[in-house]
Write a protein that holds these residues in place. Structure first.
Motif, PDB file in Angstrom:
ATOM      1  N   ASP A 111      11.256   2.600   1.628  1.00  9.41           N
ATOM      2  CA  ASP A 111      12.027   1.376   1.855  1.00  9.41           C
ATOM      3  C   ASP A 111      13.357   1.684   2.554  1.00  9.41           C
ATOM      4  O   ASP A 111      14.311   2.143   1.932  1.00  9.41           O
ATOM      5  N   LYS A 146       9.153  -4.092  -0.235  1.00 12.50           N
ATOM      6  CA  LYS A 146      10.532  -4.204   0.245  1.00 12.50           C
ATOM      7  C   LYS A 146      10.667  -3.984   1.746  1.00 12.50           C
ATOM      8  O   LYS A 146      11.600  -4.494   2.376  1.00 12.50           O
ATOM      9  N   ASN A 189       7.712   1.256  -4.357  1.00 10.28           N
ATOM     10  CA  ASN A 189       8.739   1.398  -3.337  1.00 10.28           C
ATOM     11  C   ASN A 189       9.672   2.549  -3.691  1.00 10.28           C
ATOM     12  O   ASN A 189      10.043   2.709  -4.849  1.00 10.28           O
TER      13      ASN A 189
END
Length: 316
Positions: A111, A146, A189
């Motif tokens: 992310d 994300k 993530n």
């Protein structure tokens, strides 16, 4: 079968590929580093080979084509995919791999958007495009990934061997994200610090044409994975149009007992028939999709069994 395979698709990355290979060898010393050269016109392949990578070639142009070849040819317990432009930190790879091997994640997303991406990236339209794509997919597919378009990811063996690569270019990351959400795969993530390309290194991503391809891919995949939503929306819009056209005709008939505008009435009828057809098309496709999901689960079990057999052969 490799324990960990680092996959690096490359096109003209001679300025950065040596550092990328070296950094990942330090971060994951037990990993095999694979560099797939995609018709580079510079010395990317030779530099990667001297740095200690296994170099292979994909002659069909496009990142999606390279990833299709990688996923087809390489067997590993865990895969790390990164770019050859030195924008992703290799030191995050260990945490990503651990989530695959120890927590049984199917895909781990690096992310960028939750850390330094918006300050490091000097292309404002790329920033806007990433935000737009993330919001579109989160709303349409009801997920919490994300960073949809990051090129830094880790995968399980099962994900790699059951993922149908259909995209040819940079829209491949969007396709991966939607596939994982639709197939109820375990996605995690990991926040990574993004750094912009070094001086002299140029992005191969065209802001406008590739951005448009990504938006087209979202629409195509929404139609494929959410047919009742896609065709239901079309049916709703058509039904509203038919109703709006019918209102003055209906009022005139109530007041006079006559239908003064037959062409409008006929048009309303055809539009409403089209709306009904669209709704039932979505209903039929939704049923087919449910059967495809059942088949996918069976394919996932076969991939798991295949991995277990390969690991057993290695241990023996």
């Amino acid at each position: 079968m490799d324990k960990i395979a680092v996959l690096i698709p490359c096109y003209n990355e001679s300025k950065t590929i040596e550092k990328v290979v070296t950094d990942f060898k330090k971060a994951l010393p037990e990993a095999v580093i694979y560099v797939y050269d995609n018709n580079s016109s510079d010395d990317t392949a030779e530099i990667a080979r001297k740095a200690g990578a296994v170099v292979r070639h994909e002659y069909m142009q496009g990142k999606g084509n390279v990833i299709r070849r990688m996923f087809r040819e390489i067997n590993a317990e865990a895969y790390v995919m990164t770019d050859g432009d030195d924008t992703y930190p290799a030191e995050c790879a260990r945490e990503m791999v651990d989530k695959i091997l120890e927590r049984n994640a199917d895909m781990v997303v690096g992310d960028r958007l939750s850390s330094t991406y918006f300050s490091e990236n000097k292309r404002p339209f790329h920033n806007f495009g990433n935000t737009l794509v993330r919001k579109c997919i989160n709303v349409l597919f009801k997920n919490d990934i994300k960073d949809i378009m990051t090129g830094y990811r880790a995968f399980s063996y099962e994900f790699v061997k059951t993922f149908p690569v259909l995209s040819k270019g940079f829209e491949i990351e969007t396709e991966m994200s939607i596939h994982a959400v639709d197939k109820n795969m375990f996605v995690e993530n990991v926040v990574v610090n993004y750094r912009d390309r070094p001086e002299g290194s140029e992005s191969k991503l065209n802001t406008y044409s590739d951005g448009f391809k990504v938006l087209k891919t979202i629409a195509r995949l929404y139609r494929t994975y959410k047919p009742i939503g896609f065709f239901g929306l079309i049916a709703l819009v058509l039904a509203v149009i038919a109703a709006l056209l019918f209102i003055p005709v209906g009022i005139a008939y109530m007041n006079t007992g006559l239908v003064p505008r037959f062409p409008t009435l006929i048009t309303c009828g055809f539009i409403m028939i089209t709306a009904i057809q669209s709704f039932f098309s979505g209903l039929i496709l939704q049923t087919i999709l449910q059967k495809n999901r059942q088949d996918f689960e069976a394919e996932l079990c076969r991939a798991t069994k295949q991995k277990q057999e390969m690991l057993k052969e290695i241990s023996e």
